[in-house]
Design an enzyme around this catalytic site. Structure first.
Site, PDB file in Angstrom:
ATOM      1  N   SER A 137       0.830  -1.079   0.022  1.00  0.00           N
ATOM      2  CA  SER A 137      -0.137  -0.061  -0.034  1.00  0.00           C
ATOM      3  C   SER A 137       0.824   1.160   0.000  1.00  0.00           C
ATOM      4  O   SER A 137       2.083   1.112  -0.373  1.00  0.00           O
ATOM      5  CB  SER A 137      -0.893   0.003   1.247  1.00  0.00           C
ATOM      6  OG  SER A 137      -1.828   0.941   1.159  1.00  0.00           O
ATOM      7  N   ASN A 138       0.274   2.517   0.392  1.00  0.00           N
ATOM      8  CA  ASN A 138       1.191   3.586   0.501  1.00  0.00           C
ATOM      9  C   ASN A 138       0.588   4.698   1.674  1.00  0.00           C
ATOM     10  O   ASN A 138      -0.393   3.971   2.211  1.00  0.00           O
ATOM     11  CB  ASN A 138       1.099   4.175  -1.108  1.00  0.00           C
ATOM     12  CG  ASN A 138      -0.313   4.688  -1.204  1.00  0.00           C
ATOM     13  OD1 ASN A 138      -1.158   5.375  -0.681  1.00  0.00           O
ATOM     14  ND2 ASN A 138      -0.946   4.216  -2.397  1.00  0.00           N
ATOM     15  N   ARG A 139       1.276   5.559   1.776  1.00  0.00           N
ATOM     16  CA  ARG A 139       0.678   6.574   2.981  1.00  0.00           C
ATOM     17  C   ARG A 139      -0.424   7.614   2.685  1.00  0.00           C
ATOM     18  O   ARG A 139      -0.539   8.271   3.520  1.00  0.00           O
ATOM     19  CB  ARG A 139       2.267   7.465   3.092  1.00  0.00           C
ATOM     20  CG  ARG A 139       3.547   6.414   3.663  1.00  0.00           C
ATOM     21  CD  ARG A 139       4.381   7.524   3.936  1.00  0.00           C
ATOM     22  NE  ARG A 139       5.661   6.684   4.003  1.00  0.00           N
ATOM     23  CZ  ARG A 139       6.171   6.139   5.175  1.00  0.00           C
ATOM     24  NH1 ARG A 139       5.143   6.008   6.134  1.00  0.00           N
ATOM     25  NH2 ARG A 139       7.212   5.392   5.198  1.00  0.00           N
ATOM     26  N   SER A 140      -1.076   7.312   2.018  1.00  0.00           N
ATOM     27  CA  SER A 140      -2.266   8.252   1.581  1.00  0.00           C
ATOM     28  C   SER A 140      -3.238   7.990   2.875  1.00  0.00           C
ATOM     29  O   SER A 140      -3.496   6.856   3.186  1.00  0.00           O
ATOM     30  CB  SER A 140      -3.015   7.930   0.410  1.00  0.00           C
ATOM     31  OG  SER A 140      -4.246   8.675   0.172  1.00  0.00           O
ATOM     32  N   ALA A 172      -4.571   7.575  -4.023  1.00  0.00           N
ATOM     33  CA  ALA A 172      -3.219   7.070  -4.605  1.00  0.00           C
ATOM     34  C   ALA A 172      -3.314   5.656  -4.827  1.00  0.00           C
ATOM     35  O   ALA A 172      -3.375   4.902  -3.848  1.00  0.00           O
ATOM     36  CB  ALA A 172      -2.210   7.316  -3.461  1.00  0.00           C
TER      37      ALA A 172
END
Ligand code: PMT
Length: 211
Positions: free
Chosen positions: A21-24, A88
């Protein structure tokens, strides 16, 4: 207008307990949804997993993966006048999802990945007179990369974020953006709250719809 907004990250499962995943945080997309409801628009908010409460008055569609978001957006686009992709979306996902938790002993330190669907590219055929707005989260050559994405993805407007700054982009309550229109005109905005940036983006979209 009926405005379709995406927010947050997507999660790409590796097994029942692990994902990429990512930091959004979803803050940018939720701010746009809240501002659009405040202006009297009908709003559908499609969001990946976030720790935020959907604004009152939005139709909320929670999703998990890029594929889920793709399916939800494709289903909603025919009913909307404007699509704003603030999510994102993960660009890559594991090639195989294990049904059982993977054992450390069965992993060799290599992950096999494949591309996720490019949601904006996939809904190009449905565009017609709809206004499509994308975001570009960049750490270098911010404006040049955003202009490339504006053209490649057939957008009317792109919001270029310099996410190398601590006070802009992922997770924080503020953002610094340049709004770039299809005709090449760019407006660089100062540091501001995501709520204020949402209003600036909606001002531009409403002007595009009037022109
Ligand atoms: O959620 P916050 O913590 O508030 O952070 C806000 C943000 C930094 C996530 C947001 O402002 C932002 O920049 N969102 C887009 C981030 C991004 O993934 O950009 P990109 O350059 O990878 O993608 C370009 C555009 O294509 C985006 O509109 C994206 O939603 C879209 N996309 C990307 C991949 C994909 N498979 N399909 C897509 O449609």
């Amino acid at each position: 207008m009926h405005i379709l907004v995406t927010a947050g990250p997507t999660r790409e499962a590796l097994d029942p307990v692990r994902f990429l995943s990512n930091r959004s945080s979803g803050k940018m997309g939720f701010a746009i949804a809240a501002a659009a409801v405040g202006r009297g628009h009908t709003v559908t908010l499609v969001s990946g997993p976030v720790a935020l409460t959907p604004p009152d008055g939005v139709s909320y569609v929670p999703v998990e993966s890029a594929q889920d978001m793709f399916v939800a957006v494709k289903a909603q686009v025919p009913d909307c006048d404007v699509l704003i992709m603030a999510a994102a979306v993960a660009d890559w996902r594991p090639t195989q999802v294990s049904e059982q938790k993977l054992k450390k002993s069965s992993m060799d330190g290599m992950l096999s990945l494949e591309r996720t669907p490019d949601i904006l590219a996939s809904v190009q055929a449905l565009k017609g007179s709809r206004v499509y707005v994308g975001f570009a989260a960049e750490t270098q050559s911010v404006e040049a990369e955003a202009r490339r994405k504006l053209n490649d993805k057939g957008l009317d407007l792109i919001v270029a974020n310099d996410v190398s700054r601590d006070d802009a982009g992922f997770g924080v309550d503020t953002n610094v953006a340049t709004l770039i229109a299809r005709n090449g005109e760019a407006e660089s905005l100062p540091l501001m709250s995501k709520a204020d940036l949402a209003e600036a983006i909606l001002d531009r979209i409403e002007a595009l719809r009037r022109s």
